[in-house]
Design a protein around this motif. Sequence first.
Motif, PDB file in Angstrom:
ATOM      1  N   UNK A 177      45.027  44.851  42.630  1.00 62.89           N
ATOM      2  CA  UNK A 177      44.107  45.947  41.726  1.00 62.89           C
ATOM      3  C   UNK A 177      42.811  45.917  42.084  1.00 62.89           C
ATOM      4  N   UNK A 178      42.177  45.166  43.207  1.00 60.59           N
ATOM      5  CA  UNK A 178      40.975  44.867  43.575  1.00 60.59           C
ATOM      6  C   UNK A 178      39.977  43.660  42.969  1.00 60.59           C
ATOM      7  N   UNK A 179      40.744  42.690  42.253  1.00 62.18           N
ATOM      8  CA  UNK A 179      40.014  41.655  42.030  1.00 62.18           C
ATOM      9  C   UNK A 179      39.820  40.700  43.135  1.00 62.18           C
ATOM     10  N   UNK A 180      38.671  40.071  43.159  1.00 58.60           N
ATOM     11  CA  UNK A 180      38.415  39.119  44.531  1.00 58.60           C
ATOM     12  C   UNK A 180      38.758  37.785  44.081  1.00 58.60           C
ATOM     13  N   UNK A 181      38.457  37.382  42.821  1.00 56.48           N
ATOM     14  CA  UNK A 181      38.607  35.935  42.260  1.00 56.48           C
ATOM     15  C   UNK A 181      39.389  36.102  41.041  1.00 56.48           C
ATOM     16  N   UNK A 182      40.691  35.252  41.452  1.00 57.78           N
ATOM     17  CA  UNK A 182      41.486  35.379  39.929  1.00 57.78           C
ATOM     18  C   UNK A 182      41.553  33.842  39.627  1.00 57.78           C
ATOM     19  N   UNK A 183      40.803  33.458  38.318  1.00 55.08           N
ATOM     20  CA  UNK A 183      40.965  32.084  38.053  1.00 55.08           C
ATOM     21  C   UNK A 183      42.086  31.695  37.093  1.00 55.08           C
ATOM     22  N   UNK A 184      42.836  30.791  37.436  1.00 52.48           N
ATOM     23  CA  UNK A 184      43.712  30.259  36.406  1.00 52.48           C
ATOM     24  C   UNK A 184      43.176  29.396  35.215  1.00 52.48           C
ATOM     25  N   UNK A 185      43.272  29.827  34.027  1.00 52.21           N
ATOM     26  CA  UNK A 185      42.821  29.156  33.070  1.00 52.21           C
ATOM     27  C   UNK A 185      44.139  28.425  32.024  1.00 52.21           C
ATOM     28  N   UNK A 186      43.693  27.048  31.720  1.00 53.07           N
ATOM     29  CA  UNK A 186      44.800  26.604  30.922  1.00 53.07           C
ATOM     30  C   UNK A 186      44.943  27.031  29.550  1.00 53.07           C
ATOM     31  N   UNK A 187      45.995  27.527  29.133  1.00 54.30           N
ATOM     32  CA  UNK A 187      46.197  27.911  27.719  1.00 54.30           C
ATOM     33  C   UNK A 187      45.721  26.734  26.674  1.00 54.30           C
ATOM     34  N   UNK A 188      46.137  25.642  26.994  1.00 54.22           N
ATOM     35  CA  UNK A 188      45.639  24.527  26.436  1.00 54.22           C
ATOM     36  C   UNK A 188      45.737  23.289  27.591  1.00 54.22           C
ATOM     37  N   UNK A 189      44.860  22.294  27.242  1.00 56.89           N
ATOM     38  CA  UNK A 189      45.204  21.143  28.209  1.00 56.89           C
ATOM     39  C   UNK A 189      46.339  20.641  28.011  1.00 56.89           C
TER      40      UNK A 189
END
Length: 307
Positions: free
Chosen positions: A112-124
């Motif tokens: 879709x054109x995003x250049x940085x896609x961060x993985x974020x933990x839903x919880x640790x």
Amino acid sequence: MGKMTVIIPSFNEEDNIENTAKVIGETLSDAGIEYNLLFVSDGSTDKTFDIVESLSKADKRIGGIQFSRNFGKEAAIFAGLEYAKGDCVAVIDCDLQHPPATLIEMYKLWEEGYEVIEGIKSKRGKENPFYKMFSAIFYGIMSSLMKMDLNKTSDFKLLDRKVVEALLELPERNTFFRALSFWAGFKSTSVTFDVAERKAGKSKWSFSGLVAYAISNTTSFTTAPLKAVFVLGVLLMIFSLVLGVQTLVNYFIGVAADGFTTVILLLLIIGGCIMVSLGIMGHYLARIYEEVKGRPRYIVSKTTDEE
Ligand code: UDP
Ligand code: MG
């Protein structure tokens, strides 16, 4: 449509490699994503690299490099970025704690054109309370410095080729990948994921290793502790002014200040502050020394044959 390179830092992961390669490979090919897997064996002393080599013989999409010794996960990630050829590059743990299915979601966002896609933990994930407290303090400091919540960030990310090139341009050796992708800017978004249990083997982190990692990340990213030294100095000065005024007042009303204890206490407090400050400055000095030496971030001893 573009090709994805998946970087997998692996340190003594012999029990995981084969399964990880299979699971990630199947997930991506089921989704119709063209990929290759790049295992970066961080000086593994077990069969990790042998397994990668044999997998690589059977499947050209799998490849890897072996470090001459353990250089740490940061170095492994950066080596991966350097060797990756894909149009987009993902970084994922070898123990499948980062769900491979999320790679598909990341890939779609990239398309879709995003250049940085961060993985974020839903919880640790499950952690012992000591570790939890420690990381809360560390990430608390870092987050307020960077004005973003680092506590739930991870090394699980997908980067566009452009971002990879930008990160490889950075001259420094002490890096903090997790925060650098934020720092780099670009068109960014994030996806949340649930941290899974480690598939096989044990976590490679010891508590002392984590402390060193936290300190190294803080000092490689910000000079705030140096500024804190200055603030500490100012506070001590104000304190001594107040004490001075109090002593003067006492002198004029004719009460003798009770000396000895105060002197010792002051010596201890000031001595302590000076030592801490010197320590902080020493740490930065060591950092500068390391960077000035200009040694490579890692040394590659072997690679699987390229196609
Ligand atoms: N790792 C590495 N070099 C190291 C330590 C770890 O490449 O010196 C890799 C490890 O093989 C794994 C990932 O980094 O793929 C995360 O490590 P681990 O699972 O031990 O950390 P945790 O998930 O407990 O934070
Ligand atoms: Mg893990």
